[in-house]
Design an enzyme around this catalytic site. Structure first.
Site, short mmCIF file in Angstrom:
data_model
loop_
_atom_site.label_atom_id
_atom_site.label_comp_id
_atom_site.label_asym_id
_atom_site.label_seq_id
_atom_site.Cartn_x
_atom_site.Cartn_y
_atom_site.Cartn_z
N ASP A 60 0.86 -1.17 0.00
CA ASP A 60 0.00 0.00 0.00
C ASP A 60 0.91 1.23 0.00
O ASP A 60 2.14 1.12 -0.18
CB ASP A 60 -0.99 -0.03 1.18
CG ASP A 60 -0.33 0.25 2.53
OD1 ASP A 60 0.93 0.30 2.59
OD2 ASP A 60 -1.06 0.42 3.52
N CYS A 82 3.42 -2.84 4.01
CA CYS A 82 2.51 -1.73 4.34
C CYS A 82 3.23 -0.92 5.41
O CYS A 82 4.44 -1.09 5.59
CB CYS A 82 1.12 -2.22 4.77
SG CYS A 82 1.05 -3.21 6.27
N THR A 109 3.27 -1.00 8.67
CA THR A 109 3.85 -1.85 9.71
C THR A 109 4.10 -3.29 9.26
O THR A 109 4.78 -4.04 9.96
CB THR A 109 2.88 -1.95 10.90
OG1 THR A 109 1.63 -2.48 10.40
CG2 THR A 109 2.63 -0.59 11.53
N HIS A 163 11.70 -22.74 9.64
CA HIS A 163 10.74 -23.45 10.50
C HIS A 163 9.31 -23.40 10.00
O HIS A 163 8.52 -24.30 10.28
CB HIS A 163 10.79 -22.88 11.93
CG HIS A 163 12.01 -23.29 12.69
ND1 HIS A 163 12.12 -23.17 14.05
CD2 HIS A 163 13.18 -23.84 12.26
CE1 HIS A 163 13.30 -23.62 14.45
NE2 HIS A 163 13.98 -24.02 13.37
N HIS A 197 9.58 -30.01 11.41
CA HIS A 197 8.74 -28.85 11.12
C HIS A 197 7.66 -29.13 10.06
O HIS A 197 6.68 -28.40 9.96
CB HIS A 197 9.60 -27.68 10.65
CG HIS A 197 10.63 -27.29 11.65
ND1 HIS A 197 10.31 -26.71 12.85
CD2 HIS A 197 11.98 -27.45 11.65
CE1 HIS A 197 11.41 -26.50 13.55
NE2 HIS A 197 12.44 -26.95 12.84
C1 RB5 Z 1 -1.82 2.94 6.37
O1 RB5 Z 1 -1.85 4.21 6.98
C2 RB5 Z 1 -1.47 1.88 7.39
O2 RB5 Z 1 -2.52 1.66 8.24
C3 RB5 Z 1 -1.07 0.61 6.68
O3 RB5 Z 1 0.01 0.86 5.84
C4 RB5 Z 1 -0.63 -0.56 7.54
O4 RB5 Z 1 0.35 -0.18 8.45
C5 RB5 Z 1 -1.69 -1.37 8.14
O5 RB5 Z 1 -1.44 -2.37 8.81
#
Ligand code: RB5
Length: 147
Positions: free
Chosen positions: A8, A65, A67, A98, A133
């Site tokens: 994203d 994304c 995080t 694993h 595993h």
């Molecule tokens: C977008 O602002 C953010 O929420 C997305 O990139 C991501 O971190 C969601 O898990």
């Protein structure tokens, strides 16, 4: 290796870096977007990549994304996808050894580029250990949904 890549807007900058490195390593890349900084919804990209992976269009997937959390949650809704949110070389290595992870998830806002690139390279180069595993990985899929 043919590698599917998607992100994203939160992972866009990192995705561009990953694509460049993948090309540099001689991999074939299928870039499923996003293709700019405009806000988009991460599940759309995670689901698209998961579908293409399960269709056999790539051997591995890489998702980013902000995080890495959102894309990993969405991708893991697809039986047969084992998407691992990794933060460094060690987690990327263990995800392969694993868990036989087939999708690497990274956070564009949580780790630096050098660490992300190292995780990418290790994820692609590390084989599954198999052995003890194998049964555990097979047991990940809920009964009746194994792939
Ligand atoms: C977008 O602002 C953010 O929420 C997305 O990139 C991501 O971190 C969601 O898990």
């Amino acid at each position: 290796m043919r590698v599917l890549v998607a992100s994203d807007h939160g992972g866009f900058e990192l995705k561009q870096l990953l694509v460049t490195r993948l090309h540099g390593l001689g991999h074939e890349v299928i870039d499923l977007g996003t293709h700019g900084q405009a806000p988009v919804d991460y599940p759309d990209f995670a689901h698209a990549l998961a579908a293409r992976l399960l269709a056999g269009d790539g051997e591995r997937g890489v998702l980013a994304c902000g995080t890495g959390i959102g894309v990993s949650i969405a991708a893991n809704r697809h039986p047969g996808v084992r998407a691992a949110l990794c933060h460094d070389a060690l987690t990327a290595e263990m995800a392969r050894r694993h868990n036989d992870a087939n999708v690497l998830c990274l956070g564009g806002r949580t780790i630096g580029p050098a660490v992300a690139l190292q995780a990418l390279e290790i994820f692609l180069a590390t084989p599954f250990d198999g052995g003890r595993h194998a049964g555990r990985v097979a047991a990940i899929e809920p009964k009746g949904e194994s792939k």
